[in-house]
Scaffold this active site. Structure first.
Site, PDB file in Angstrom:
ATOM      1  N   LYS A 153       9.602 -19.097 -27.905  1.00  0.00           N
ATOM      2  CA  LYS A 153       8.190 -19.228 -27.598  1.00  0.00           C
ATOM      3  C   LYS A 153       7.967 -18.217 -26.373  1.00  0.00           C
ATOM      4  CE  LYS A 153       5.464 -21.213 -24.716  1.00  0.00           C
ATOM      5  NZ  LYS A 153       4.311 -20.272 -24.529  1.00  0.00           N
ATOM      6  N   GLY A 206      10.952 -20.382 -16.138  1.00  0.00           N
ATOM      7  CA  GLY A 206       9.728 -20.560 -15.690  1.00  0.00           C
ATOM      8  C   GLY A 206       9.649 -21.248 -14.342  1.00  0.00           C
ATOM      9  N   SER A 207       8.467 -21.730 -14.142  1.00  0.00           N
ATOM     10  CA  SER A 207       8.261 -22.580 -13.011  1.00  0.00           C
ATOM     11  C   SER A 207       9.092 -23.976 -12.673  1.00  0.00           C
ATOM     12  CB  SER A 207       6.901 -23.005 -12.687  1.00  0.00           C
ATOM     13  OG  SER A 207       6.581 -23.944 -13.652  1.00  0.00           O
ATOM     14  N   THR A 208       9.600 -24.321 -11.556  1.00  0.00           N
ATOM     15  CA  THR A 208      10.368 -25.590 -11.289  1.00  0.00           C
ATOM     16  C   THR A 208       9.596 -26.763 -11.958  1.00  0.00           C
ATOM     17  OG1 THR A 208      11.532 -24.391  -9.427  1.00  0.00           O
ATOM     18  CG2 THR A 208      11.336 -26.988  -9.343  1.00  0.00           C
ATOM     19  N   GLY A 211       9.941 -26.939 -15.462  1.00  0.00           N
ATOM     20  CA  GLY A 211      11.364 -27.177 -15.750  1.00  0.00           C
ATOM     21  C   GLY A 211      11.840 -28.527 -15.362  1.00  0.00           C
ATOM     22  N   GLU A 228      16.222 -21.912 -15.571  1.00  0.00           N
ATOM     23  CA  GLU A 228      16.088 -20.890 -14.851  1.00  0.00           C
ATOM     24  C   GLU A 228      14.819 -20.630 -14.198  1.00  0.00           C
ATOM     25  OE1 GLU A 228      18.664 -19.048 -13.978  1.00  0.00           O
ATOM     26  OE2 GLU A 228      19.891 -18.688 -15.570  1.00  0.00           O
ATOM     27  N   CYS A 262      11.963 -13.521  -9.887  1.00  0.00           N
ATOM     28  CA  CYS A 262      12.593 -14.685  -9.391  1.00  0.00           C
ATOM     29  C   CYS A 262      13.574 -14.252  -8.337  1.00  0.00           C
ATOM     30  CB  CYS A 262      13.092 -15.556 -10.391  1.00  0.00           C
ATOM     31  SG  CYS A 262      14.303 -14.743 -11.740  1.00  0.00           S
ATOM     32  N   GLU A 354       7.265 -19.958  -3.177  1.00  0.00           N
ATOM     33  CA  GLU A 354       7.300 -18.659  -3.739  1.00  0.00           C
ATOM     34  C   GLU A 354       5.856 -18.012  -4.259  1.00  0.00           C
ATOM     35  OE1 GLU A 354       8.554 -19.168  -8.083  1.00  0.00           O
ATOM     36  OE2 GLU A 354      10.064 -17.581  -7.718  1.00  0.00           O
TER      37      GLU A 354
HETATM   38  P1  TAP Z   1       5.747 -21.482 -16.245  1.00  0.00           P
HETATM   39  O1  TAP Z   1       4.170 -21.783 -16.267  1.00  0.00           O
HETATM   40  O2  TAP Z   1       6.598 -22.452 -15.700  1.00  0.00           O
HETATM   41  O3  TAP Z   1       5.636 -21.053 -17.776  1.00  0.00           O
HETATM   42  C1  TAP Z   1       6.815 -20.558 -18.346  1.00  0.00           C
HETATM   43  C2  TAP Z   1       6.882 -20.872 -19.955  1.00  0.00           C
HETATM   44  O4  TAP Z   1       6.870 -22.223 -20.143  1.00  0.00           O
HETATM   45  C3  TAP Z   1       5.785 -20.169 -20.395  1.00  0.00           C
HETATM   46  O5  TAP Z   1       5.977 -19.608 -21.983  1.00  0.00           O
HETATM   47  C4  TAP Z   1       4.738 -21.330 -20.746  1.00  0.00           C
HETATM   48  O6  TAP Z   1       3.873 -21.289 -21.798  1.00  0.00           O
HETATM   49  C5  TAP Z   1       5.842 -22.377 -20.855  1.00  0.00           C
HETATM   50  N1  TAP Z   1       5.062 -23.825 -20.749  1.00  0.00           N
HETATM   51  C6  TAP Z   1       4.267 -24.271 -19.894  1.00  0.00           C
HETATM   52  N2  TAP Z   1       4.151 -25.584 -19.928  1.00  0.00           N
HETATM   53  C7  TAP Z   1       5.019 -26.035 -20.739  1.00  0.00           C
HETATM   54  C8  TAP Z   1       5.145 -27.430 -21.459  1.00  0.00           C
HETATM   55  N3  TAP Z   1       4.478 -28.296 -20.820  1.00  0.00           N
HETATM   56  N4  TAP Z   1       6.374 -27.590 -22.122  1.00  0.00           N
HETATM   57  C9  TAP Z   1       7.096 -26.559 -22.550  1.00  0.00           C
HETATM   58  N5  TAP Z   1       6.814 -25.062 -22.150  1.00  0.00           N
HETATM   59  C10 TAP Z   1       5.783 -25.135 -21.314  1.00  0.00           C
HETATM   60  O7  TAP Z   1       6.064 -20.179 -15.504  1.00  0.00           O
HETATM   61  P2  TAP Z   1       5.452 -18.791 -15.221  1.00  0.00           P
HETATM   62  O8  TAP Z   1       4.252 -19.031 -14.505  1.00  0.00           O
HETATM   63  O9  TAP Z   1       5.281 -18.018 -16.862  1.00  0.00           O
HETATM   64  O10 TAP Z   1       6.638 -18.296 -14.787  1.00  0.00           O
HETATM   65  C11 TAP Z   1       6.712 -17.987 -13.436  1.00  0.00           C
HETATM   66  C12 TAP Z   1       7.997 -18.775 -12.955  1.00  0.00           C
HETATM   67  O11 TAP Z   1       9.106 -18.332 -13.477  1.00  0.00           O
HETATM   68  C13 TAP Z   1       8.134 -18.636 -11.316  1.00  0.00           C
HETATM   69  O12 TAP Z   1       8.294 -19.739 -10.681  1.00  0.00           O
HETATM   70  C14 TAP Z   1       9.550 -17.884 -11.517  1.00  0.00           C
HETATM   71  O13 TAP Z   1      10.211 -17.857 -10.309  1.00  0.00           O
HETATM   72  C15 TAP Z   1      10.141 -18.243 -12.815  1.00  0.00           C
HETATM   73  N6  TAP Z   1      11.246 -17.488 -13.235  1.00  0.00           N
HETATM   74  C16 TAP Z   1      12.379 -17.639 -13.147  1.00  0.00           C
HETATM   75  C17 TAP Z   1      13.414 -16.808 -13.532  1.00  0.00           C
HETATM   76  C18 TAP Z   1      14.748 -17.064 -13.225  1.00  0.00           C
HETATM   77  S1  TAP Z   1      15.942 -16.276 -14.300  1.00  0.00           S
HETATM   78  N7  TAP Z   1      15.269 -18.009 -12.739  1.00  0.00           N
HETATM   79  C19 TAP Z   1      13.079 -15.611 -14.113  1.00  0.00           C
HETATM   80  C20 TAP Z   1      11.726 -15.304 -14.339  1.00  0.00           C
HETATM   81  C21 TAP Z   1      10.760 -16.299 -13.841  1.00  0.00           C
HETATM   82  P3  TAP Z   1       2.507 -20.641 -21.434  1.00  0.00           P
HETATM   83  O14 TAP Z   1       2.412 -19.399 -21.493  1.00  0.00           O
HETATM   84  O15 TAP Z   1       1.511 -21.036 -22.693  1.00  0.00           O
HETATM   85  O16 TAP Z   1       1.887 -21.328 -20.247  1.00  0.00           O
END
Ligand code: TAP
Length: 450
Positions: A153, A206-208, A211, A228, A262, A354
């Site tokens: 996804k 994604g976000s903590t 996660g 991650e 990240c 962050e």
């Molecule tokens: P999130 O809002 O956590 O979204 C990540 C993914 O999870 C998206 O595909 C999102 O779908 C999905 N998601 C949201 N709610 C969910 C639920 N209840 N159940 C299952 N999946 C769900 O993070 P983001 O804003 O996309 O990314 C930014 C964050 O990712 C930052 O904190 C960043 O540090 C972290 N990140 C970490 C790494 C590593 S490798 N550690 C790499 C990249 C990013 P939707 O798009 O529909 O919301």
């Protein structure tokens, strides 16, 4: 229901993507389970060959994938090309794995004891919007190599490169259903990966906050999970470092991908005796970052991914923020934010949270202990850099910083051949490196009486 994809550089509509329902997600998972049974029975050499073909198909589509990422995510074309090439490299690297998933023969009394690395079955991969195709490949390539099927996804804002990768997999001869990309909402499709019992492992980036929620959901079924998550990494500059190089590279340690990384070194810690000189050197380096049209080959930093995200980044730089200096960014349509250097208090929101945007905070420190203490005064522990000419100190500090990926006199964090992942609230488990396929297997022990 459909989702509108917007070009972050000008706000124009690129396309619309149909969001999948729970029923469609379940159907895809069921198809994946069927495909996985056949895939696990394919000879290892044949699985390897098909993955090499997939890598070759990606290689042939590097320009196409990069062009899609420029429009969908606003990544500068040079960076987007690197990302597509990285997906090819990850696939090539793990195409060797099917023939190297060795078990062990363990000496025991009364017979022969051997272990096997069995595939898990169906793996659900959930990716964020910041590096859509590279992070996807860290999940699907080792999982497929280990004999699993993958349902993926992508983030709602950035699904296009992942959708194209699924087509390339089919064109390269991977079986129907083995690698499926299911666009849709996290709260619908992502959530279903957690609750559907056929999915045996969830790989989440994604976000903590999300996660934690996913891990709690997986606990109900004792489902395997790799996380991650976020970061607030430190770039520690000692006074004996090559200050010119440390200052010239610092912007690229944090502003790459407009800080939506990240691993962004979003806290720069500088030894007090070198602080003034470092800031003098950092200012022209920040102002020299070329921010603009992501389709331009010379652009180094593009826009932020979405208006909503731009507003969040802005909230960290209110009118009374301690701004030391700023770079430039285009005016007009698109989600632009200039590289910004702050000198806030150590306990301020900008210093702790962050930001995931082109905002860096600089702090002086007194000695090695102070630098390590402040670097570790974070709930996160993903990456970090140490700049010094004293390599003993470089290694000593790298060992003391509570973080998964450190570099000395460099800002590199990601190589497909080395493990990647976080300490503390930055995650659980490791991706990439030689052991990644093992994380998609169960160890089975078989004893044969002789
Ligand atoms: P999130 O809002 O956590 O979204 C990540 C993914 O999870 C998206 O595909 C999102 O779908 C999905 N998601 C949201 N709610 C969910 C639920 N209840 N159940 C299952 N999946 C769900 O993070 P983001 O804003 O996309 O990314 C930014 C964050 O990712 C930052 O904190 C960043 O540090 C972290 N990140 C970490 C790494 C590593 S490798 N550690 C790499 C990249 C990013 P939707 O798009 O529909 O919301």
């Amino acid at each position: 229901m459909s989702h509108t994809i917007v070009n972050p550089a000008d706000g124009a509509v690129v396309t619309t993507v149909t969001a999948s329902s729970i029923e469609e997600t379940d159907a895809a998972i069921a198809r994946a389970a069927v495909a996985q049974r056949d895939w696990a029975a394919v000879a290892p050499s044949d699985r390897a060959r098909r993955l090499r073909r997939f890598a070759a198909a990606v290689d042939g589509a590097v320009e196409e994938l990069a062009a899609i990422e420029v429009r969908n995510s606003g990544h500068p074309i040079g960076q987007a090309r690197w990302e597509a090439g990285h997906v090819r490299d990850v696939l090539e690297y793990y195409s060797a794995a099917p023939e190297r998933l060795f078990g062990r023969q363990i000496p025991v009394a009364g017979g022969l004891d051997v272990t096997f690395q069995e595939p898990l079955g169906v793996v659900g991969v959930i990716t964020p919007w910041n590096f859509p195709m590279t992070i996807a490949s860290w999940g699907f390539a080792p999982a497929l190599a280990a004999g699993n099927a993958v349902v993926l996804k992508p983030a709602e804002w950035t699904p296009l490169t992942s959708m194209r990768l699924a087509e390339l997999a089919l064109e390269a001869g991977l079986p129907e259903g083995l690698f499926q990309v299911i666009p849709g909402k996290g709260s619908v499709v992502g959530e279903r990966f957690v609750t559907n019992e056929t999915v045996r492992k969830v790989v989440f980036t994604g976000s903590t906050e999300v996660g934690r929620h996913i891990m709690a959901g997986c606990a109900a079924q004792v489902k395997r999970v790799t996380l991650e998550l976020g970061g607030k990494s430190a770039n520690i500059v000692f006074a004996d470092a090559d200050l010119e190089r440390a200052a010239a590279t610092a912007p690229y340690g944090v502003f790459e991908n407009a800080g939506q990384d990240c691993c962004a070194r979003s806290r720069i810690l500088v030894e007090r005796s070198a602080y003034e000189r470092f800031m003098e050197l950092l200012e022209p380096a920040v102002q020299g970052v070329k921010v603009g049209d992501p389709a331009d080959e010379t652009t180094e930093m593009g826009p932020l991914v979405a208006r909503q995200h731009l507003e969040r980044v802005r909230s960290f730089v209110p009118d009374d923020a301690d701004v030391a200096f700023r770079g430039t960014a285009p005016a007009g349509p698109g989600f632009w934010f200039a590289p910004t250097v702050l000198t806030p208090a150590r306990d301020s929101r900008a210093a702790r949270e962050e930001i995931f945007g082109p905002v860096v905070s600089v702090f002086p420190f007194d000695d090695e202990g102070d630098a390590i203490g402040f670097a570790n005064a974070s709930e996160y522990g993903l990456s970090g850099s140490i700049w010094t000419r004293d390599l003993s100190r470089g290694v000593r500090v790298a060992r003391a910083v509570e973080s998964g990926n450190l570099s000395v006199n460099s800002h590199s964090s990601v190589r497909y051949a080395t493990p990647f992942g976080g300490f503390k609230q930055s995650g659980l488990g490791r991706e990439l490196g030689p052991d990644a396929p093992l994380a998609f297997t169960e160890t089975k022990n078989v004893f044969i009486a002789v």
